[in-house]
Structures are given as structure tokens and as C-alpha cells.
Design a protein around this motif. Structure first.
Motif, PDB file in Angstrom:
ATOM      1  N   LYS A  48       0.843  -1.194   0.000  1.00  0.00           N
ATOM      2  CA  LYS A  48       0.000   0.000   0.000  1.00  0.00           C
ATOM      3  C   LYS A  48       0.883   1.251   0.000  1.00  0.00           C
ATOM      4  N   ILE A  49       0.453   2.258  -0.732  1.00  0.00           N
ATOM      5  CA  ILE A  49       1.231   3.490  -0.853  1.00  0.00           C
ATOM      6  C   ILE A  49       0.572   4.624  -0.068  1.00  0.00           C
ATOM      7  N   SER A  50       1.360   5.260   0.791  1.00  0.00           N
ATOM      8  CA  SER A  50       0.890   6.408   1.554  1.00  0.00           C
ATOM      9  C   SER A  50       1.715   7.626   1.154  1.00  0.00           C
ATOM     10  N   ILE A  51       1.109   8.507   0.424  1.00  0.00           N
ATOM     11  CA  ILE A  51       1.794   9.737   0.000  1.00  0.00           C
ATOM     12  C   ILE A  51       2.231  10.555   1.211  1.00  0.00           C
ATOM     13  N   ASP A  52       1.424  10.519   2.293  1.00  0.00           N
ATOM     14  CA  ASP A  52       1.734  11.281   3.494  1.00  0.00           C
ATOM     15  C   ASP A  52       3.029  10.800   4.156  1.00  0.00           C
ATOM     16  N   LYS A  53       3.408   9.539   3.937  1.00  0.00           N
ATOM     17  CA  LYS A  53       4.637   8.970   4.511  1.00  0.00           C
ATOM     18  C   LYS A  53       5.855   9.202   3.613  1.00  0.00           C
ATOM     19  N   GLY A  54       5.632   9.861   2.482  1.00  0.00           N
ATOM     20  CA  GLY A  54       6.735  10.089   1.563  1.00  0.00           C
ATOM     21  C   GLY A  54       6.886   9.000   0.520  1.00  0.00           C
ATOM     22  N   GLU A  55       5.870   8.151   0.405  1.00  0.00           N
ATOM     23  CA  GLU A  55       5.905   7.106  -0.607  1.00  0.00           C
ATOM     24  C   GLU A  55       5.357   7.647  -1.927  1.00  0.00           C
ATOM     25  N   TYR A  56       5.697   6.957  -3.026  1.00  0.00           N
ATOM     26  CA  TYR A  56       5.382   7.504  -4.341  1.00  0.00           C
ATOM     27  C   TYR A  56       4.883   6.431  -5.302  1.00  0.00           C
ATOM     28  N   TRP A  57       4.202   6.917  -6.329  1.00  0.00           N
ATOM     29  CA  TRP A  57       3.910   6.115  -7.521  1.00  0.00           C
ATOM     30  C   TRP A  57       4.880   6.565  -8.612  1.00  0.00           C
ATOM     31  N   PHE A  58       5.572   5.615  -9.221  1.00  0.00           N
ATOM     32  CA  PHE A  58       6.519   5.929 -10.285  1.00  0.00           C
ATOM     33  C   PHE A  58       6.017   5.395 -11.622  1.00  0.00           C
ATOM     34  N   CYS A  59       6.408   6.111 -12.680  1.00  0.00           N
ATOM     35  CA  CYS A  59       5.967   5.730 -14.022  1.00  0.00           C
ATOM     36  C   CYS A  59       6.913   4.737 -14.703  1.00  0.00           C
ATOM     37  N   SER A  60       8.118   4.578 -14.160  1.00  0.00           N
ATOM     38  CA  SER A  60       9.087   3.651 -14.743  1.00  0.00           C
ATOM     39  C   SER A  60      10.085   3.224 -13.671  1.00  0.00           C
ATOM     40  N   GLU A  61      10.748   2.118 -13.900  1.00  0.00           N
ATOM     41  CA  GLU A  61      11.792   1.676 -12.978  1.00  0.00           C
ATOM     42  C   GLU A  61      12.945   2.688 -12.951  1.00  0.00           C
ATOM     43  N   ARG A  62      13.246   3.253 -14.110  1.00  0.00           N
ATOM     44  CA  ARG A  62      14.312   4.241 -14.188  1.00  0.00           C
ATOM     45  C   ARG A  62      14.009   5.434 -13.279  1.00  0.00           C
ATOM     46  N   GLU A  63      12.768   5.879 -13.280  1.00  0.00           N
ATOM     47  CA  GLU A  63      12.366   7.002 -12.438  1.00  0.00           C
ATOM     48  C   GLU A  63      12.522   6.643 -10.960  1.00  0.00           C
ATOM     49  N   ALA A  64      12.138   5.420 -10.597  1.00  0.00           N
ATOM     50  CA  ALA A  64      12.263   4.980  -9.207  1.00  0.00           C
ATOM     51  C   ALA A  64      13.728   4.905  -8.780  1.00  0.00           C
ATOM     52  N   LEU A  65      14.570   4.368  -9.640  1.00  0.00           N
ATOM     53  CA  LEU A  65      15.994   4.276  -9.337  1.00  0.00           C
ATOM     54  C   LEU A  65      16.614   5.648  -9.156  1.00  0.00           C
ATOM     55  N   ASP A  66      16.275   6.565 -10.045  1.00  0.00           N
ATOM     56  CA  ASP A  66      16.828   7.919  -9.975  1.00  0.00           C
ATOM     57  C   ASP A  66      16.403   8.641  -8.701  1.00  0.00           C
ATOM     58  N   ALA A  67      15.245   8.236  -8.155  1.00  0.00           N
ATOM     59  CA  ALA A  67      14.741   8.867  -6.933  1.00  0.00           C
ATOM     60  C   ALA A  67      15.325   8.218  -5.676  1.00  0.00           C
ATOM     61  N   GLY A  68      16.119   7.167  -5.843  1.00  0.00           N
ATOM     62  CA  GLY A  68      16.773   6.546  -4.695  1.00  0.00           C
ATOM     63  C   GLY A  68      16.132   5.272  -4.190  1.00  0.00           C
ATOM     64  N   TRP A  69      15.139   4.773  -4.886  1.00  0.00           N
ATOM     65  CA  TRP A  69      14.522   3.501  -4.514  1.00  0.00           C
ATOM     66  C   TRP A  69      15.284   2.351  -5.180  1.00  0.00           C
ATOM     67  N   ARG A  70      15.168   1.139  -4.650  1.00  0.00           N
ATOM     68  CA  ARG A  70      15.793  -0.028  -5.269  1.00  0.00           C
ATOM     69  C   ARG A  70      14.781  -1.148  -5.420  1.00  0.00           C
ATOM     70  N   ALA A  71      15.086  -2.068  -6.304  1.00  0.00           N
ATOM     71  CA  ALA A  71      14.209  -3.219  -6.524  1.00  0.00           C
ATOM     72  C   ALA A  71      14.276  -4.151  -5.331  1.00  0.00           C
ATOM     73  N   PRO A  72      13.200  -4.902  -5.068  1.00  0.00           N
ATOM     74  CA  PRO A  72      13.221  -5.846  -3.948  1.00  0.00           C
ATOM     75  C   PRO A  72      14.093  -7.042  -4.256  1.00  0.00           C
ATOM     76  N   MET A  73      14.560  -7.698  -3.208  1.00  0.00           N
ATOM     77  CA  MET A  73      15.285  -8.949  -3.345  1.00  0.00           C
ATOM     78  C   MET A  73      14.385 -10.098  -2.921  1.00  0.00           C
ATOM     79  N   TRP A  74      14.630 -11.267  -3.514  1.00  0.00           N
ATOM     80  CA  TRP A  74      13.841 -12.448  -3.195  1.00  0.00           C
ATOM     81  C   TRP A  74      13.911 -12.701  -1.697  1.00  0.00           C
ATOM     82  N   GLY A  75      12.743 -12.959  -1.081  1.00  0.00           N
ATOM     83  CA  GLY A  75      12.707 -13.202   0.346  1.00  0.00           C
ATOM     84  C   GLY A  75      12.288 -11.979   1.157  1.00  0.00           C
ATOM     85  N   HIS A  76      12.315 -10.791   0.517  1.00  0.00           N
ATOM     86  CA  HIS A  76      11.884  -9.569   1.236  1.00  0.00           C
ATOM     87  C   HIS A  76      10.406  -9.317   0.969  1.00  0.00           C
TER      88      HIS A  76
END
Length: 221
Positions: free
Chosen positions: A193-221
Motif C-alpha cells: 500500500k502506498i501512503s503519499i503522506d509517509k513520503g511514498e510515491y507512484w513511479f511511471c518507470s523503474e528508471r524514475e524509481a531508481l533515480d529517486a533513490g529507490w531499489r528493486a526488492p530482493m527475493w525473500g523480502h
């Protein structure tokens, strides 16, 4: 006698330090075609394994978690070793495209040969012959007609864009694991679930998410 004891102790200490230094590299299997070594992500060249949440049909008409099994198989090949991976440049997501080996086993080829990954012919024909042999044997993903991971991702993306804000379906979540983004094919996507109030975001591409400092999940997380 005392001098010999001290010398022997020094040798043991040196060996322990050397052993620790040699095995200092941290190896994590992200999924069936991706490895992280000491913070650097390596994408196995020329192959595409099932996504972590993907299921496949088997010979009896049932289903099995082919994405999870592909990850486990890659973990098995690696064991406690540190893979030797070459550098063929970066892909669009800053991963190093690589052929990786462990103890004389080429991981890329082994995953395709045993039926845990497709040859990614869009980018390379290097493992096409291995794929054809695996398909003839009917092993693993070739037990029945199964959806290739690139088609699986495309189908998940199409549905998610219709249901997400402004057609941007990637969820940028903040948790105890850090800033993690979930693409529509992530096994954790539906329950994230995404909470904008917590600083979470919806991204339009993986590239956009990476550039914003997010990373892809790892198996098991």
C-alpha cells in the motif's frame, strides 16, 4: 617452548584474518537471473528467468512456482562461493551485464540448459541452442506451454497501468528494508500500500524509481 607457541599462535591468527578477508564478499541471489555481490548488481547476460511471483504449468496439468524455483536453483549453483562475473556494460537499470561462473560452471548456460530460464533472444542468441535442447527434453519450464517472463511482465504492466494513479503503476514503498519499489510483477505488489503522506510515491518507470533513490526488492523480502 614459549617462543614456538607464540609463533604458532601468530600463524593461526594470520590464517584466520586471511580467510576472513578472502570470504569478505557478500553474495545475494536477487532472482533467477540476477546476483548482487558487495552491493553491485549483476544481470546474467542472454537469459531471462521467471519472475519471483510467476507460476508455470507442469506436465500433469498442475502449477509450480517456477520463479521461486529458478531463484533456488541459482542459489544452489553458487553455494558458498563468490561468482566470477565479467563486465559487458550496464543495462537500463544500472545492472552490470555479465557471464558469471562458479567452479567451472557457467551460470547463464546452466540455468537455460536445466530449464530454469529462457534464452533472451531479443538481446542474444548465445543460449538459443541450449534452450532448444532443454525444450526437447521437456525439463522444468518446458514441461508444458508457459508464458515467457517478458510476456508475463507486459501483461502485468498493462493491467496495473489501468488501475494506478495517472497510469504510473510502480509502487515506491518505505519499510524496514529501506526504499523499495515494486513493479507490477513483484510478488509483493498486491499487498503493498502506498501512503503519499509517509513520503511514498507512484513511479511511471523503474528508471524514475531508481533515480529517486529507490531499489528493486530482493527475493525473500
Amino acid at each position: 617452548m614459549r617462543r614456538g607457541f607464540i609463533a604458532a599462535s601468530a600463524i593461526v591468527t594470520f590464517i584466520l584474518i586471511l580467510s576472513t578477508a578472502v570470504r569478505a564478499a557478500e553474495v545475494t541471489v536477487v532472482d533467477g537471473d540476477t546476483i548482487r555481490i558487495d552491493g553491485t548488481t549483476f544481470r546474467l547476460h542472454g537469459i531471462d528467468a521467471p519472475e519471483a511471483g510467476q507460476t508455470c504449468r507442469d506436465a500433469s496439468g498442475g502449477t509450480w512456482r517456477c520463479g521461486d524455483e529458478a531463484t533456488r536453483r541459482l542459489e544452489y549453483f553458487i553455494g558458498d562461493a563468490v561468482p566470477n562475473c565479467d563486465d559487458r556494460g550496464l543495462d537500463d537499470y544500472d545492472r552490470v551485464i555479465s557471464v558469471c561462473t562458479v567452479g567451472g560452471i557457467e551460470l547463464n548456460r546452466a540455468m537455460v540448459s536445466e530449464g530454469y530460464a529462457w534464452a533472451f533472444r531479443r538481446y542474444s542468441e548465445d543460449y538459443a541452442a541450449d534452450e532448444e535442447i532443454a525444450a526437447d527434453k521437456g525439463v522444468q519450464i518446458w514441461q508444458a506451454a508457459n508464458q515467457a517472463p517478458w510476456d508475463y511482465r507486459a501483461a502485468k504492466w498493462e493491467v496495473a497501468t489501468q488501475e494506478s494513479p495517472d497510469g504510473c503503476p510502480i509502487k515506491g514503498n518505505i519499510s524496514e528494508n529501506g526504499h523499495i519499489y515494486h513493479a507490477p510483477w513483484s510478488p509483493w505488489y498486491a499487498r503493498t500500500k502506498i501512503s503519499i503522506d509517509k513520503g511514498e510515491y507512484w513511479f511511471c518507470s523503474e528508471r524514475e524509481a531508481l533515480d529517486a533513490g529507490w531499489r528493486a526488492p530482493m527475493w525473500g523480502h
